[in-house]
Write a protein that holds these residues in place. Structure first.
Motif, mmCIF file in Angstrom:
data_model
loop_
_atom_site.group_PDB
_atom_site.id
_atom_site.type_symbol
_atom_site.label_atom_id
_atom_site.label_comp_id
_atom_site.label_asym_id
_atom_site.label_seq_id
_atom_site.Cartn_x
_atom_site.Cartn_y
_atom_site.Cartn_z
ATOM 1 N N SER A 27 3.497 60.350 81.940
ATOM 2 C CA SER A 27 3.426 60.826 80.532
ATOM 3 C C SER A 27 3.519 62.033 79.876
ATOM 4 O O SER A 27 3.713 63.579 79.272
ATOM 5 N N GLN A 28 2.396 61.668 79.528
ATOM 6 C CA GLN A 28 1.083 62.940 78.378
ATOM 7 C C GLN A 28 0.909 63.941 78.683
ATOM 8 O O GLN A 28 0.676 64.698 78.843
ATOM 9 N N ALA A 41 2.172 70.998 81.087
ATOM 10 C CA ALA A 41 3.669 71.404 81.066
ATOM 11 C C ALA A 41 3.757 72.425 80.706
ATOM 12 O O ALA A 41 4.191 74.109 80.376
ATOM 13 N N ALA A 42 2.787 72.049 78.824
ATOM 14 C CA ALA A 42 2.185 73.028 77.869
ATOM 15 C C ALA A 42 2.283 74.087 78.353
ATOM 16 O O ALA A 42 1.954 75.299 77.797
ATOM 17 N N GLN A 43 0.752 73.612 78.825
ATOM 18 C CA GLN A 43 -0.121 74.609 78.920
ATOM 19 C C GLN A 43 0.124 75.554 79.810
ATOM 20 O O GLN A 43 0.264 77.092 79.861
ATOM 21 N N LEU A 44 1.473 75.718 81.635
ATOM 22 C CA LEU A 44 1.781 76.346 82.166
ATOM 23 C C LEU A 44 2.670 76.855 81.494
ATOM 24 O O LEU A 44 2.765 78.491 81.695
ATOM 25 N N PRO A 65 11.234 74.527 85.052
ATOM 26 C CA PRO A 65 10.216 73.786 85.906
ATOM 27 C C PRO A 65 8.445 74.097 85.658
ATOM 28 O O PRO A 65 7.950 72.870 86.394
ATOM 29 N N ALA A 66 7.673 74.266 84.586
ATOM 30 C CA ALA A 66 6.509 73.653 84.158
ATOM 31 C C ALA A 66 6.597 71.960 84.256
ATOM 32 O O ALA A 66 6.133 71.485 84.839
ATOM 33 N N GLN A 67 7.637 71.598 83.617
ATOM 34 C CA GLN A 67 7.711 69.852 83.563
ATOM 35 C C GLN A 67 8.234 69.536 84.706
ATOM 36 O O GLN A 67 7.480 68.702 85.265
ATOM 37 N N VAL A 68 8.828 70.150 85.568
ATOM 38 C CA VAL A 68 8.894 69.495 87.190
ATOM 39 C C VAL A 68 7.985 69.910 87.863
ATOM 40 O O VAL A 68 7.739 68.936 88.637
ATOM 41 N N PHE A 69 7.250 71.127 87.608
ATOM 42 C CA PHE A 69 5.959 70.913 88.998
ATOM 43 C C PHE A 69 4.753 70.032 87.968
ATOM 44 O O PHE A 69 4.232 68.929 89.157
ATOM 45 N N ALA A 70 4.667 69.570 86.895
ATOM 46 C CA ALA A 70 3.656 68.659 86.990
ATOM 47 C C ALA A 70 4.188 67.689 87.229
ATOM 48 O O ALA A 70 3.797 66.805 87.153
ATOM 49 N N ALA A 71 5.527 66.881 86.373
ATOM 50 C CA ALA A 71 5.955 65.490 87.180
ATOM 51 C C ALA A 71 5.479 65.513 88.981
ATOM 52 O O ALA A 71 5.542 64.188 89.443
ATOM 53 N N LEU A 72 6.225 66.372 89.984
ATOM 54 C CA LEU A 72 6.237 65.315 91.133
ATOM 55 C C LEU A 72 4.288 66.404 90.896
ATOM 56 O O LEU A 72 3.482 65.079 91.932
ATOM 57 N N LEU A 73 3.500 67.003 90.115
ATOM 58 C CA LEU A 73 1.982 66.707 91.032
ATOM 59 C C LEU A 73 1.545 65.736 90.494
ATOM 60 O O LEU A 73 0.277 65.237 91.562
ATOM 61 N N SER A 74 2.106 64.973 89.664
ATOM 62 C CA SER A 74 1.504 63.744 89.137
ATOM 63 C C SER A 74 2.015 62.398 89.663
ATOM 64 O O SER A 74 1.665 61.386 89.426
#
Length: 174
Positions: free
Chosen positions: A25-26, A32-35, A44-53
């Motif tokens: 989660s961190q 996502a915050a950096q994106l 979209p940043a949060q979804v991308f980071a969740a998928l990536l991780s």
């Protein structure tokens, strides 16, 4: 093995899998915050980071909503945007009507290649501006400076992508 520290647990085959706890989660929140700081919309940043991780790089809408604690509509809009800019792809789960959203290993390459096409369009318009105003005017010179910058970027970008492809080929040959 590289020097990076691995977090998570080993599965039955000894492969590394991530826990879906606080560390994940961190990571999602921070990346996502950096994106977002770089110009991407928050969801979209949060979804991308969740998928990536995620372990497989793919999750359903329900899984994304659960992980991010957001509504299905928020996930849908984010995925639509990410698919339009080639950052994720949609796939059907075998034997199901549910879609999974997948992040590819080359998503940045694909997204940047799309941006290159945008830059070429800008260059065409900037050429028209230079022709219209002429290089003898202040605005014509400013527009030409912008045009020359984008032409430089296009040339350097092509060289950079060639180097990247060569590097990936070498890495896959190992």
């Amino acid at each position: 093995m590289d020097e990076r520290q691995h977090h998570g647990r080993a599965d039955d085959d000894g492969r590394r899998t991530t826990d879906n706890g606080a560390a994940t989660s961190q990571f999602v929140e921070r990346f996502a915050a950096q994106l977002v700081e770089a110009g991407m919309a928050r969801m979209p940043a949060q979804v991308f980071a969740a998928l990536l991780s995620s372990d497989e790089g793919a999750l359903t809408s329900a899984e994304l909503g659960e992980r991010l604690k957001v509504s299905p509509a928020a996930v849908s809009g984010a995925v639509r945007h990410l698919a339009q800019v080639n950052m994720v792809s949609r796939e059907r789960e075998p034997g199901s009507r549910r879609e999974r959203y997948r992040v590819q290993g080359d998503q940045w390459h694909s997204a940047l290649m799309e941006r290159e096409a945008v830059l070429r369009g800008w260059q065409a318009t900037l050429r028209e501006g230079v022709d219209h105003f002429g290089l003898q005017t202040p605005q014509g010179r400013r527009i030409n400076d912008t045009l020359e910058f984008f032409q430089f970027l296009e040339k350097e970008f092509a060289l950079l992508m060639d180097r990247w492809e060569a590097r990936r080929t070498r890495a896959s040959d190992r």
